[in-house]
Design a protein around this motif. Structure first.
Motif, short mmCIF file in Angstrom:
data_model
loop_
_atom_site.label_atom_id
_atom_site.label_comp_id
_atom_site.label_asym_id
_atom_site.label_seq_id
_atom_site.Cartn_x
_atom_site.Cartn_y
_atom_site.Cartn_z
N ALA A 17 -16.17 10.80 36.16
CA ALA A 17 -17.00 10.82 37.48
C ALA A 17 -16.00 11.54 38.62
O ALA A 17 -16.50 12.35 39.17
CB ALA A 17 -17.38 9.63 37.73
N LEU A 18 -14.89 10.69 39.13
CA LEU A 18 -14.03 11.40 39.97
C LEU A 18 -13.52 12.79 39.73
O LEU A 18 -13.78 13.53 40.85
CB LEU A 18 -12.92 10.48 39.99
N TYR A 75 -9.70 2.05 42.94
CA TYR A 75 -9.99 2.28 41.43
C TYR A 75 -8.85 2.56 40.75
O TYR A 75 -8.73 2.37 39.64
CB TYR A 75 -11.38 3.15 41.67
N ILE A 89 -11.52 5.03 46.02
CA ILE A 89 -10.79 6.00 45.06
C ILE A 89 -9.30 5.12 44.67
O ILE A 89 -9.11 5.10 43.40
CB ILE A 89 -10.83 7.26 45.40
N ARG A 105 -14.90 5.89 32.52
CA ARG A 105 -15.83 6.92 32.92
C ARG A 105 -15.49 7.19 34.12
O ARG A 105 -16.00 8.42 34.78
CB ARG A 105 -17.13 6.23 32.45
N GLY A 106 -15.33 6.46 35.09
CA GLY A 106 -14.94 6.39 36.56
C GLY A 106 -13.97 7.74 36.80
O GLY A 106 -14.26 8.49 37.90
#
Length: 132
Positions: A22-23, A114, A111, A18-19
């Motif tokens: 989102a990014l 991640y 970022i 999901r990240g």
């Protein structure tokens, strides 16, 4: 059919965390804002850089966002490169111009960290499975 004319269909079974979505959404938002700035700021006479710089910068963010949303391998590397280049410029601004860039550097580092997580890295770097 000859071997050279055959095309191999690739099954797109990649599930992204999901990240990543989102990014990609944040990159779409930033790209749209920069494209809007390319139009509005020159009309107001307040543009500190030429309009085409905003246009290129916004286009870059939109292309990277599109690649991340689609799970493209090149977008993974482009995102890491973006973090490195923008991080360098933030350090340069902090040292040369004396501006506080702590928040920007922290966001760029977050970022990059991640994107280098094993699950995210595996989602982008594993080979696509051929369809049967």
């Amino acid at each position: 059919m000859t071997e050279s004319l055959k095309t191999e269909t690739i099954q797109n079974d990649r599930t992204l965390p999901r990240g990543v979505y989102a990014l990609a959404s944040l990159l779409f938002l930033a790209g749209g804002a920069l494209l809007l700035a390319a139009i509005i700021l020159p009309l107001l006479g307040t543009a500190s850089v030429p309009w085409f710089i905003y246009l290129l910068y916004g286009g870059y963010f939109l292309v990277i966002g599109y690649g991340l949303w689609g799970g493209k391998r090149w977008a993974f590397f482009a995102t890491l490169l973006m973090c490195a280049v923008l991080g360098f410029y933030q350090f340069q601004n902090a040292l040369v111009l004396g501006r506080n860039a702590l928040f920007q550097v922290i966001v760029l580092a977050a970022i990059a960290v991640y994107m280098l997580q094993p699950a995210v890295r595996a989602a982008f770097l594993r080979p696509a499975q051929p369809a049967e």
